[in-house]
Design an enzyme around this catalytic site. Structure first.
Site, PDB file in Angstrom:
ATOM      1  N   ASP A 135       0.814  -1.229   0.000  1.00  0.00           N
ATOM      2  CA  ASP A 135       0.000   0.000   0.000  1.00  0.00           C
ATOM      3  C   ASP A 135       0.844   1.275   0.000  1.00  0.00           C
ATOM      4  O   ASP A 135       0.325   2.352  -0.300  1.00  0.00           O
ATOM      5  CB  ASP A 135      -0.914   0.040   1.234  1.00  0.00           C
ATOM      6  N   ARG A 291     -16.822  -3.696 -18.189  1.00  0.00           N
ATOM      7  CA  ARG A 291     -16.453  -4.905 -17.431  1.00  0.00           C
ATOM      8  C   ARG A 291     -15.607  -4.515 -16.216  1.00  0.00           C
ATOM      9  O   ARG A 291     -14.911  -3.499 -16.244  1.00  0.00           O
ATOM     10  CB  ARG A 291     -15.629  -5.863 -18.297  1.00  0.00           C
TER      11      ARG A 291
HETATM   12  O1  F6P Z   1      -2.202  -4.012   3.425  1.00  0.00           O
HETATM   13  C1  F6P Z   1      -2.035  -4.790   2.301  1.00  0.00           C
HETATM   14  C2  F6P Z   1      -3.355  -5.220   1.756  1.00  0.00           C
HETATM   15  O2  F6P Z   1      -3.103  -6.012   0.635  1.00  0.00           O
HETATM   16  C3  F6P Z   1      -4.324  -4.088   1.417  1.00  0.00           C
HETATM   17  O3  F6P Z   1      -4.039  -3.492   0.189  1.00  0.00           O
HETATM   18  C4  F6P Z   1      -5.625  -4.821   1.441  1.00  0.00           C
HETATM   19  O4  F6P Z   1      -6.664  -3.920   1.729  1.00  0.00           O
HETATM   20  C5  F6P Z   1      -5.439  -5.834   2.536  1.00  0.00           C
HETATM   21  O5  F6P Z   1      -4.061  -6.002   2.692  1.00  0.00           O
HETATM   22  C6  F6P Z   1      -6.053  -7.173   2.264  1.00  0.00           C
HETATM   23  O6  F6P Z   1      -5.935  -7.936   3.417  1.00  0.00           O
HETATM   24  P1  F6P Z   1      -6.248  -9.496   3.537  1.00  0.00           P
HETATM   25  O7  F6P Z   1      -5.162 -10.223   2.799  1.00  0.00           O
HETATM   26  O8  F6P Z   1      -6.214  -9.753   4.980  1.00  0.00           O
HETATM   27  O9  F6P Z   1      -7.556  -9.713   2.881  1.00  0.00           O
END
Ligand code: F6P
Length: 373
Positions: A135, A291
């Site tokens: 992120d 889409r």
């Molecule tokens: O923080 C990294 C991240 O991939 C975010 O971009 C995303 O919102 C979250 O983790 C997804 O988390 P999980 O793998 O627990 O669903």
């Protein structure tokens, strides 16, 4: 027992974690036989003492492998799920730290990990953290392990979506991770040449997106790519959420609460629904077949890029240097390209969002990219 340092990976996985573990492990061996003790599945491993000594063999050949050989979890030491309850297990973590005779514990993770590490620091543990997250939302560091690889994956995905969108004369909406920050969608949208980029920091109006897409069609363009950060929201939703956040009564059920709530699964569900709604809306407003592609966890998998391996190696070796100099309670960061030590207090609980006047946004705008605002 000799000198011993602990290590764990916590939070969502990403490519480059193994490269960081390897760097720490190799550097401590070079420093003169310090043993690296790996704790499994994040802070859970420290609390329940699930650990193993990482010898030269276990660190060999892992630089190119995605994920983490240690496993990971989002469990917090101060709210550890135990027998259906969440218990404060910081004391158990500290006890295991002492039992292993650790000189320091290296915590590799994102925003949540920095907060957990601060709890342990306050209990007197010598903690050093390394920033990782696709992120790129950890403050006080230019970047974090995993971002570059995810950027490559998303850019490649957008390239591939271009050819199919063009063949069918479609709009393709592509949802990109990033939690509440827009860095990944912005960077990948720019690198992939998306026509519209939607990020949480700039609430959008569907009409403005439809206008941008219709203008492209009028100009003879056969397709449009809309890169949407998973946390992006309309002006209308942003206003609702702001009101909810201001309210003392947090009992509001449903979707709006989900977007606000800390729970990742509620966040994801609410935002996936949002992106689908936007996709349908765009089709109705423009009359162009539309889409949706949600890239999801593909963005976190696979082999780390060269840049992430290099970053992980630099942060890992700098981390060992910090331990040698007894610089504890810091995150090893990169600032203006140089290694820096940032007090964990400055990072924990903070998020680095995309500033509205960021140079990347200005650059994209000067190409005519729409942000839906
Ligand atoms: O923080 C990294 C991240 O991939 C975010 O971009 C995303 O919102 C979250 O983790 C997804 O988390 P999980 O793998 O627990 O669903």
């Amino acid at each position: 027992m000799g000198r011993r340092i602990g290590i764990l990976t916590s939070g969502g996985d990403c490519p480059g974690l193994n490269a960081a573990i390897r760097a720490v492990g190799k550097a401590v061996r070079e420093e003169g036989g310090i043993t690296l003790v790996g704790f499994r599945d994040g802070f859970r491993g420290l609390v329940f003492d699930k650990s193993e000594d990482l010898d030269a063999m276990s660190l060999s050949g892992i630089i190119s492998i995605g994920g983490t050989i240690l496993g990971t979890s989002r469990d917090k030491p101060h709210r550890m799920p135990v027998g259906g309850k969440e218990l404060d297990m910081c004391e158990a973590a500290a006890e295991n730290y002492r039992k292993h005779g650790l000189e320091a514990i290296v915590c590799i993770g994102g925003g949540g990990t920095q907060k957990n590490a601060l709890k342990l620091k306050k209990m007197g543990l010598n903690v050093v953290t390394i920033p990782k997250t696709i992120d790129n939302d950890i403050p006080c560091t230019d970047t974090s392990i995993g971002f570059d690889t995810a950027l490559g994956v998303c850019t490649d995905a957008i390239d591939r979506l271009h050819s199919t969108a063009m063949s069918h004369q479609r709009i393709i909406v592509v949802e990109i991770m990033g939690h509440r920050a827009g860095w990944l969608a912005l960077a990948a949208g720019m690198a992939g040449g998306a026509d519209v980029i939607l990020i949480p920091e700039i609430p959008y109006t569907p009409e403005r997106i439809a206008e941008a897409v219709k203008k492209r069609k009028l100009n003879g363009k056969r397709f449009s790519i809309v890169a949407v950060a998973e946390g992006a929201m309309s002006l209308e939703d942003a206003a609702k959420i702001r009101k909810l956040a201001e309210r003392k009564d947090k009992s509001e059920p449903g979707e709006e609460r989900g977007k606000l709530a800390g729970s990742l699964s509620a966040f994801h569900k609410a935002h996936a629904e949002n992106t689908l709604r936007l996709t349908n809306l765009l089709e109705n407003m423009t009359g162009i077949e539309t889409r949706l592609t949600i890239l999801g966890h593909l963005q976190r998998g696979g082999s780390p890029s060269g840049a992430d391996r290099l970053l992980a190696t630099r942060l890992g070796t700098a981390c060992v240097e910090a331990v040698e100099k007894r610089r504890f309670g810091v995150m090893i960061a990169v600032k203006a390209g140089e290694i820096a030590h940032v007090p964990i207090e400055d990072v924990a609980g903070e998020k680095k969002l995309v500033p509205g006047d960021h140079e990347w946004i200005q650059s994209a705008r000067s190409l005519g990219t729409s942000f839906g605002d």
